[in-house]
Each structure stands twice: as structure tokens, then as C-alpha cells.
Design a protein around this motif. Sequence first.
Motif, short mmCIF file in Angstrom:
data_model
loop_
_atom_site.label_atom_id
_atom_site.label_comp_id
_atom_site.label_asym_id
_atom_site.label_seq_id
_atom_site.Cartn_x
_atom_site.Cartn_y
_atom_site.Cartn_z
N ALA A 148 4.06 3.20 -10.44
CA ALA A 148 2.83 2.45 -10.19
C ALA A 148 2.59 2.29 -8.69
O ALA A 148 1.45 2.41 -8.21
N ALA A 149 3.65 2.05 -7.93
CA ALA A 149 3.51 1.86 -6.49
C ALA A 149 3.10 3.15 -5.77
O ALA A 149 2.37 3.09 -4.77
N LEU A 150 3.54 4.31 -6.26
CA LEU A 150 3.13 5.57 -5.63
C LEU A 150 1.61 5.66 -5.56
O LEU A 150 1.05 6.11 -4.56
N GLY A 151 0.93 5.23 -6.62
CA GLY A 151 -0.53 5.27 -6.65
C GLY A 151 -1.19 4.23 -5.78
O GLY A 151 -2.41 4.27 -5.58
N GLN A 152 -0.44 3.30 -5.23
CA GLN A 152 -0.97 2.27 -4.34
C GLN A 152 -0.67 2.62 -2.89
O GLN A 152 -0.26 1.78 -2.09
N VAL A 153 -0.88 3.87 -2.54
CA VAL A 153 -0.51 4.40 -1.23
C VAL A 153 -1.11 3.60 -0.08
O VAL A 153 -0.49 3.48 0.99
N SER A 154 -2.27 3.01 -0.27
CA SER A 154 -2.88 2.24 0.82
C SER A 154 -2.07 0.99 1.17
O SER A 154 -2.24 0.43 2.24
N ASN A 155 -1.16 0.58 0.27
CA ASN A 155 -0.33 -0.59 0.52
C ASN A 155 0.98 -0.29 1.24
O ASN A 155 1.63 -1.21 1.72
N TRP A 156 1.38 0.99 1.29
CA TRP A 156 2.67 1.27 1.90
C TRP A 156 2.65 2.37 2.97
O TRP A 156 3.56 2.47 3.77
N TRP A 157 1.62 3.18 3.04
CA TRP A 157 1.55 4.25 4.05
C TRP A 157 1.28 3.65 5.42
O TRP A 157 0.43 2.76 5.56
N ASN A 158 1.95 4.13 6.45
CA ASN A 158 1.75 3.62 7.79
C ASN A 158 0.40 4.10 8.33
O ASN A 158 0.15 5.31 8.40
N PRO A 159 -0.48 3.19 8.73
CA PRO A 159 -1.80 3.60 9.21
C PRO A 159 -1.75 4.45 10.48
O PRO A 159 -2.72 5.13 10.80
#
Length: 180
Positions: free
Chosen positions: A47-58
Motif C-alpha cells: 500500500a505504501a509503494l503506491g503512496q510515493v508522494s509521501n516518501w520520495w525525496n522532492p
Amino acid sequence: MRVVAAGVLAGLTLAGPAAAEVTAKATNGFTTRTVTEVAAPPEKVWAALGQVSNWWNPAHTYSGEAGRLSLEVKARGCFCERWPGGEVQHATVVMAMPNRTLRLTGGLGPLQALGASSVWTFELKPSAAGTTVTQTMTVGGWSPEGLEGLAAPVDGVLAEQQGRLKRFIETGQAGPGGSG
């Protein structure tokens, strides 16, 4: 991406999982591998993989905002970034086996501008700690300077992202510079 090669190189200075390594490299390509134990079941990791905007470094985006990223975890799903005045398809999902395997193809960052492509895989396996996440990226193609020089920087960026994914899953916060 925004600062293409410099941004990739900057990823080397950030802490990532200890089990990150370049497993092979040559003029025409390389393979990286990062293994991380996450204290959560595979369903939560998936589930978290699909929430990439929450963990990818901007810092590793074109827009400078991780909130502009999306990842559809289904076949033909897009790992995309959209902002006023532009958009980019970073990769396309070619395999989605929920709670087990997510595979994408494409060219992240500076790879997109080269005669190179990549296969990027996340494998999830239940473990005593929760889930073992193994991330591999195999890059192949051609560049006038060769591709082996990009192996360590790409490995560093991917290891950083996997560390941020782990922190997001376990704490709800990805770390400095992130949305989560």
C-alpha cells in the motif's frame, strides 16, 4: 531531474539502508540492489509503494515537490509527475503482483535523456521482522561516456528512497525534505 547529475550525486551523501550495493557494472549498464527489513506486513508495504508522494525525496523530482508524484500500482500504471507547465512519466508498471512484486520500466532522472532504459523491481517477502524488501534496478543501453559511472550515484538515490519508504511505513514520516 531538476539538477540532473548533481541531484543523483547528492543522493550518495544521504544515509540509506546498509544493504545497498552495485552488483554489476560495465560500459553498457549496471545493476543495483538494496535489501531492507521493514517492520510491517507485505500488505502495508504494498500500500505504501503506491503512496510515493509521501516518501520520495522532492530533491529528486523535476517540480521540487514530492506531492506532485503519483504511482498507480497496476499494469500500465504510471509513475508520473505533473506540475503547472509540465509533466513527466518516470516509469511504467509492467508487473503488479500485490504484496509480492512491483516491476517498472523507464528511465529515472538522467537515464531518461540517454540511450538507456531500466527495469526496476520491488520484491516483498514475509520475514520474522515483517517484510524483506529487495529493490533492484538493471540499467542497459548506450551513452558516449559509458553507463558504469552512473551506477554508484543511482544506487545511492535508490537506497535513499528505500530508506525513506521504510521510515514512512514504520513511523508515518519519510524524513527531511519529504511530504510524509
